[in-house]
Design a protein around this motif. Structure first.
Motif, PDB file in Angstrom:
ATOM      1  N   ASN A 114       0.841  -1.202   0.000  1.00 39.19           N
ATOM      2  CA  ASN A 114       0.000   0.000   0.000  1.00 39.19           C
ATOM      3  C   ASN A 114       0.875   1.250   0.000  1.00 39.19           C
ATOM      4  N   GLU A 115       0.690   2.072  -0.996  1.00 33.74           N
ATOM      5  CA  GLU A 115       1.520   3.254  -1.162  1.00 33.74           C
ATOM      6  C   GLU A 115       1.232   4.298  -0.079  1.00 33.74           C
ATOM      7  N   PHE A 116       2.272   5.008   0.347  1.00 35.30           N
ATOM      8  CA  PHE A 116       2.087   6.185   1.196  1.00 35.30           C
ATOM      9  C   PHE A 116       3.276   7.115   1.003  1.00 35.30           C
ATOM     10  N   CYS A 117       3.107   8.367   1.397  1.00 39.25           N
ATOM     11  CA  CYS A 117       4.161   9.365   1.236  1.00 39.25           C
ATOM     12  C   CYS A 117       4.557   9.925   2.590  1.00 39.25           C
ATOM     13  N   VAL A 118       5.845  10.100   2.782  1.00 38.61           N
ATOM     14  CA  VAL A 118       6.343  10.877   3.915  1.00 38.61           C
ATOM     15  C   VAL A 118       6.601  12.287   3.389  1.00 38.61           C
ATOM     16  N   ILE A 119       5.899  13.259   3.955  1.00 43.30           N
ATOM     17  CA  ILE A 119       5.916  14.629   3.441  1.00 43.30           C
ATOM     18  C   ILE A 119       7.039  15.424   4.099  1.00 43.30           C
ATOM     19  N   GLU A 120       7.688  16.230   3.297  1.00 40.31           N
ATOM     20  CA  GLU A 120       8.815  17.017   3.765  1.00 40.31           C
ATOM     21  C   GLU A 120       8.394  18.046   4.810  1.00 40.31           C
ATOM     22  N   PRO A 121       9.302  18.440   5.712  1.00 36.77           N
ATOM     23  CA  PRO A 121       8.986  19.477   6.704  1.00 36.77           C
ATOM     24  C   PRO A 121       8.742  20.817   6.011  1.00 36.77           C
ATOM     25  N   GLY A 122       7.955  21.654   6.659  1.00 35.51           N
ATOM     26  CA  GLY A 122       7.679  22.972   6.106  1.00 35.51           C
ATOM     27  C   GLY A 122       6.553  22.999   5.102  1.00 35.51           C
ATOM     28  N   ASN A 123       5.852  21.866   4.928  1.00 35.16           N
ATOM     29  CA  ASN A 123       4.717  21.827   4.009  1.00 35.16           C
ATOM     30  C   ASN A 123       3.565  22.604   4.632  1.00 35.16           C
ATOM     31  N   THR A 124       3.254  23.768   4.093  1.00 35.21           N
ATOM     32  CA  THR A 124       2.262  24.642   4.715  1.00 35.21           C
ATOM     33  C   THR A 124       0.845  24.081   4.609  1.00 35.21           C
ATOM     34  N   TYR A 125       0.578  23.341   3.551  1.00 37.02           N
ATOM     35  CA  TYR A 125      -0.765  22.795   3.347  1.00 37.02           C
ATOM     36  C   TYR A 125      -1.160  21.829   4.462  1.00 37.02           C
ATOM     37  N   LEU A 126      -0.191  21.059   4.983  1.00 30.22           N
ATOM     38  CA  LEU A 126      -0.472  20.088   6.036  1.00 30.22           C
ATOM     39  C   LEU A 126      -0.016  20.574   7.413  1.00 30.22           C
ATOM     40  N   ALA A 127       0.294  21.848   7.538  1.00 34.76           N
ATOM     41  CA  ALA A 127       0.840  22.367   8.799  1.00 34.76           C
ATOM     42  C   ALA A 127      -0.149  22.269   9.947  1.00 34.76           C
ATOM     43  N   ASP A 128      -1.448  22.278   9.654  1.00 40.11           N
ATOM     44  CA  ASP A 128      -2.457  22.254  10.722  1.00 40.11           C
ATOM     45  C   ASP A 128      -3.049  20.858  10.921  1.00 40.11           C
ATOM     46  N   THR A 129      -2.336  19.836  10.473  1.00 43.59           N
ATOM     47  CA  THR A 129      -2.826  18.464  10.619  1.00 43.59           C
ATOM     48  C   THR A 129      -2.015  17.729  11.672  1.00 43.59           C
ATOM     49  N   ASP A 130      -2.101  16.388  11.645  1.00 44.49           N
ATOM     50  CA  ASP A 130      -1.386  15.556  12.610  1.00 44.49           C
ATOM     51  C   ASP A 130      -0.335  14.706  11.897  1.00 44.49           C
ATOM     52  N   LEU A 131       0.258  13.764  12.626  1.00 43.61           N
ATOM     53  CA  LEU A 131       1.270  12.896  12.027  1.00 43.61           C
ATOM     54  C   LEU A 131       0.701  12.170  10.812  1.00 43.61           C
ATOM     55  N   LEU A 132      -0.494  11.610  10.949  1.00 45.04           N
ATOM     56  CA  LEU A 132      -1.213  11.122   9.780  1.00 45.04           C
ATOM     57  C   LEU A 132      -1.963  12.328   9.221  1.00 45.04           C
ATOM     58  N   GLY A 133      -1.355  12.977   8.229  1.00 43.25           N
ATOM     59  CA  GLY A 133      -1.823  14.287   7.822  1.00 43.25           C
ATOM     60  C   GLY A 133      -2.944  14.292   6.816  1.00 43.25           C
ATOM     61  N   GLU A 134      -3.019  13.239   5.974  1.00 46.91           N
ATOM     62  CA  GLU A 134      -3.998  13.305   4.893  1.00 46.91           C
ATOM     63  C   GLU A 134      -4.293  11.926   4.323  1.00 46.91           C
ATOM     64  N   LEU A 135      -5.535  11.741   3.905  1.00 43.21           N
ATOM     65  CA  LEU A 135      -5.926  10.647   3.029  1.00 43.21           C
ATOM     66  C   LEU A 135      -6.037  11.257   1.643  1.00 43.21           C
ATOM     67  N   ALA A 136      -5.121  10.909   0.769  1.00 47.98           N
ATOM     68  CA  ALA A 136      -5.109  11.449  -0.587  1.00 47.98           C
ATOM     69  C   ALA A 136      -5.814  10.455  -1.506  1.00 47.98           C
ATOM     70  N   CYS A 137      -6.871  10.913  -2.180  1.00 49.49           N
ATOM     71  CA  CYS A 137      -7.736  10.023  -2.946  1.00 49.49           C
ATOM     72  C   CYS A 137      -7.749  10.397  -4.419  1.00 49.49           C
ATOM     73  N   ASP A 138      -7.832   9.384  -5.270  1.00 49.16           N
ATOM     74  CA  ASP A 138      -8.232   9.618  -6.651  1.00 49.16           C
ATOM     75  C   ASP A 138      -9.707   9.973  -6.625  1.00 49.16           C
ATOM     76  N   GLY A 139     -10.105  11.018  -7.322  1.00 47.07           N
ATOM     77  CA  GLY A 139     -11.522  11.331  -7.302  1.00 47.07           C
ATOM     78  C   GLY A 139     -11.848  12.673  -7.891  1.00 47.07           C
ATOM     79  N   SER A 140     -13.109  12.847  -8.169  1.00 50.86           N
ATOM     80  CA  SER A 140     -13.614  14.044  -8.829  1.00 50.86           C
ATOM     81  C   SER A 140     -13.967  15.130  -7.816  1.00 50.86           C
ATOM     82  N   ARG A 141     -14.223  16.321  -8.336  1.00 48.97           N
ATOM     83  CA  ARG A 141     -14.689  17.406  -7.485  1.00 48.97           C
ATOM     84  C   ARG A 141     -16.039  17.057  -6.865  1.00 48.97           C
ATOM     85  N   ALA A 142     -16.893  16.369  -7.625  1.00 54.39           N
ATOM     86  CA  ALA A 142     -18.199  15.965  -7.103  1.00 54.39           C
ATOM     87  C   ALA A 142     -18.050  15.066  -5.888  1.00 54.39           C
ATOM     88  N   CYS A 143     -16.993  14.248  -5.886  1.00 54.59           N
ATOM     89  CA  CYS A 143     -16.767  13.356  -4.749  1.00 54.59           C
ATOM     90  C   CYS A 143     -16.381  14.168  -3.514  1.00 54.59           C
TER      91      CYS A 143
END
Length: 247
Positions: A114-143
């Motif tokens: 199962n693929e996952f990414c370790v995100i570099e420090p200083g990423n402002t987009y995920l700065a307000d999240t936790d250690l598990l920062g995001e579920l990144a999904c394939d999907g449409s805007r409608a989703c």
């Protein structure tokens, strides 16, 4: 009130091994009960309890890249390197998904690929999240719009076809990258379990979700089994999710 995100469910050939990997990587406790093997919910940086990871046995073959993958954050270059080293020691591996050398994140896979990414420090987009920062999904805007309404989580990113939502209490984001969306090859290995609040009517929530663009979905479950207390549904992109009984 909308449903709550209870857990992210991961199908696994060896659920216990995979739970130990993710528990070790995220520094979370692992517990087992009659419902599965859980990497339990921590509190977010805001003090709100987060969703759990639920590992379920499955003999479904892997048919290609997952529709969902995790983003793990880091606080410094040393922390990033330590996170990568821990993943490798726990049984993970480096993989190539077409990333370029100048990209700041590192792409890895857990012991079941199962693929996952370790995100570099200083990423402002995920700065307000936790250690598990995001579920990144394939999907449409409608989703993304559907899940925003389903969970009552506001859109925190809405650019072109890309969307992301986050609980008002903080914690991990859930994002959809827009087209092109990889073709769906059988049942997703990772899906969401949600539940209405205590005292709500499950059937009314089914109807609400259908009104938002979901549909009932058949994955071979036996509806005559009185022990089943969840409803399998699919979001507007056809991704399976389960609506549990109110909790």
């Amino acid at each position: 009130m909308p449903s709550a995100l209870v857990s992210v469910v991961v199908d696994a050939v060896e659920p216990e091994r995979l739970a130990r990997f993710w528990g070790g990587l995220l520094g979370r406790d692992v517990r087992e009960d009659e419902d599965g093997i859980w990497v339990v919910s921590p509190e977010s940086r805001s003090g709100t309890k987060q969703f759990a990871l639920d590992f379920q046995p499955s003999d479904e073959p892997r048919r290609g890249p997952n529709q969902v993958h995790f983003h793990v954050t880091s606080t410094s270059r040393d922390d990033m390197e330590a996170r990568i080293a821990a993943a490798l020691e726990l049984g993970g591996q480096h993989i190539d998904v077409g990333q370029t050398p100048d990209e700041g994140h590192v792409v890895l896979a857990d012991p079941e690929g199962n693929e996952f990414c370790v995100i570099e420090p200083g990423n402002t987009y995920l700065a307000d999240t936790d250690l598990l920062g995001e579920l990144a999904c394939d999907g449409s805007r409608a989703c993304g719009e559907f899940w925003s309404e389903a969970l009552g989580w506001p859109l925190v990113w809405d650019e072109g076809d890309e969307t992301a939502i986050q609980s008002p209490a903080g914690g991990a984001k859930v994002a959809w990258g827009g087209p092109p969306v990889a073709p769906k090859l059988g049942k997703n290995r990772i899906h969401l379990d949600i539940a209405p609040p205590v005292g709500a009517d499950q059937q009314l929530e089914v109807e609400r979700l259908i009104g938002l663009g979901a549909r009932r979905h058949d994955i071979g479950q036996d509806g005559s089994d009185s022990g089943i207390d969840w409803v399998v549904m699919a979001d507007p992109d056809g991704n399976e999710f389960c609506l549990l009984t109110p909790r």
